[in-house]
Design a protein around this motif. Structure first.
Motif: not given
Ligand code: OGA
Ligand code: NI
Length: 368
Positions: A86-95
């Motif tokens: 969730k944090e990656a999708c919110t802040k970066y859009g990538f992981f």
């Protein structure tokens, strides 16, 4: 005295671009064919205007930090994994994900097989060159060749995987087994990821699956050969993916960059990892909780070709209407996007050149 004769041609105005694009298309050999012919200068159809060019990073410096999160998918307790995704999708859009359950030996074999497809003799490759998709499998250079202002240094083998493979025999034998194995694995992985995306939105684990978000799957096997003048062109122009999400396997060459806080950051290759990114549709369905971000690839300056394989996940039914999930919309958090038919959304994407976030903005509701 400088005469007009000494001036370089004014690329973008004075030549018959359409004709040269068609001549390139007629070779049916892609940019790999140009490299094989021994060119040392790029044909002008590949010259991007200065503002779109991508400076090739100093490949000897190791100082660039890569802030894109790396998640140990199966080694992290579920609740924690949901939070991280969730944090990656919110802040970066990538992981990136490691320990994702797809055998690393298959990933290696898949990259080799796609590379082998692109490195077959010209006569063999030519047979597959086609922009139609009647068999579900085709090969071309630049998906937006006829609508873009400049072509990019990349060829692609494209394959429709889902809802089902139309014709197994149409898959080039040189990469058939690997694609079939990858199809099974990536579908399973996709289901796991969709569950995590759903839970991260606070909905039931099956919410996105029930919207058929796993059903349509298209694979692209990109080949970025050595580019003799990488500073004049790009590998793939800046764009956001018009999908629910993308799973990308890149080899160890590097070249992918993602926009983060107004800066371009390199997504460093990690052996055995997969890169996952949020697409425009997931941004819209999540009512902006998750972000689809612009990314691009610089033209490959190295002698070794770069290979990357992406699978785009989309809803199965093109005539269904999509928009922010009702349970994510409230008086405090009103809908940011209008509803639309998926077919309308995709038509808009494929009739224009790859150009960043304009598509998601088109469906944004204007705030008063
Ligand atoms: C794409 C894409 C990146 C890469 O195909 O949409 O962004 O590394 N590819 O090839
Ligand atoms: Ni992309």
């Amino acid at each position: 005295m400088t005469t007009i004769m000494n001036q370089p041609p004014q690329d973008h105005q004075t030549y018959d671009r359409k004709k040269e694009v068609h001549e390139f298309e007629e070779t049916k050999l892609g940019v790999k064919g140009l490299v094989d012919s021994g060119i040392t200068e790029l044909p002008r159809i590949f010259h991007h205007p200065p503002e779109n060019r991508i400076p090739v990073p100093d490949l000897n410096s190791d100082s660039d930090s890569d802030p894109i999160p790396v998640i140990d998918l199966l080694g992290t307790p579920r609740e924690e994994a949901v939070e991280k995704v969730k944090e990656a999708c919110t802040k970066y859009g990538f992981f990136q994900i490691v320990n994702h359950g797809v055998p690393v030996s298959l990933l290696r074999r898949l990259v080799d097989a796609i590379k082998a497809f692109h490195e077959q003799p010209a006569e063999v490759r030519k047979e597959y060159y086609d922009r139609g998709t009647s068999t579900g499998c085709n090969y071309f250079s630049n998906v937006d060749l006829f609508v873009s202002k400049a072509a990019s240094w990349r060829d692609t083998l494209q394959m429709r995987l889902g809802p089902s493979i139309i014709d197994v025999e149409a898959i080039p034998a040189i990469c058939r087994n690997e694609i079939l194995e990858w199809d099974k694995e990536v579908k399973q992985l996709g289901e796991l990821l969709l569950g995590l995306f759903s839970e991260g939105l606070g909905t039931s684990i099956d919410r996105l699956k029930e919207l058929s978000c796993l059903e349509s799957r298209v694979m692209v096997g990109h080949y970025y050969p050595h580019c003799p003048e990488p500073e004049k062109t790009v590998g793939i122009t800046s764009h956001a993916d018009p999908v629910i999400f993308t799973a990308l396997l890149q080899d160890q060459v590097g070249g992918l960059q993602v926009k983060h806080e107004d800066k371009w950051v390199d997504v460093k290759p990690i052996p055995g990892a997969l890169v996952i990114n949020v697409g425009d549709l997931l941004q819209i369905i999540s009512n902006g909780k998750y972000n689809s971000v612009d990314h691009r690839v610089y033209a490959n300056p190295l002698q070794d070709p770069r290979v990357s394989i992406a699978v785009f996940f989309n809803p199965g039914n093109r005539e269904d209407t999509y928009g922010p999930l009702p349970e994510l919309v409230s008086p405090e958090e009103p809908a940011l996007y209008q509803e639309f038919k998926l077919s309308e959304f995709l038509t808009r994407f494929f009739t224009k050149e790859l150009d960043g976030k304009s598509l998601v903005n088109f469906f944004r509701l204007k705030s008063e």
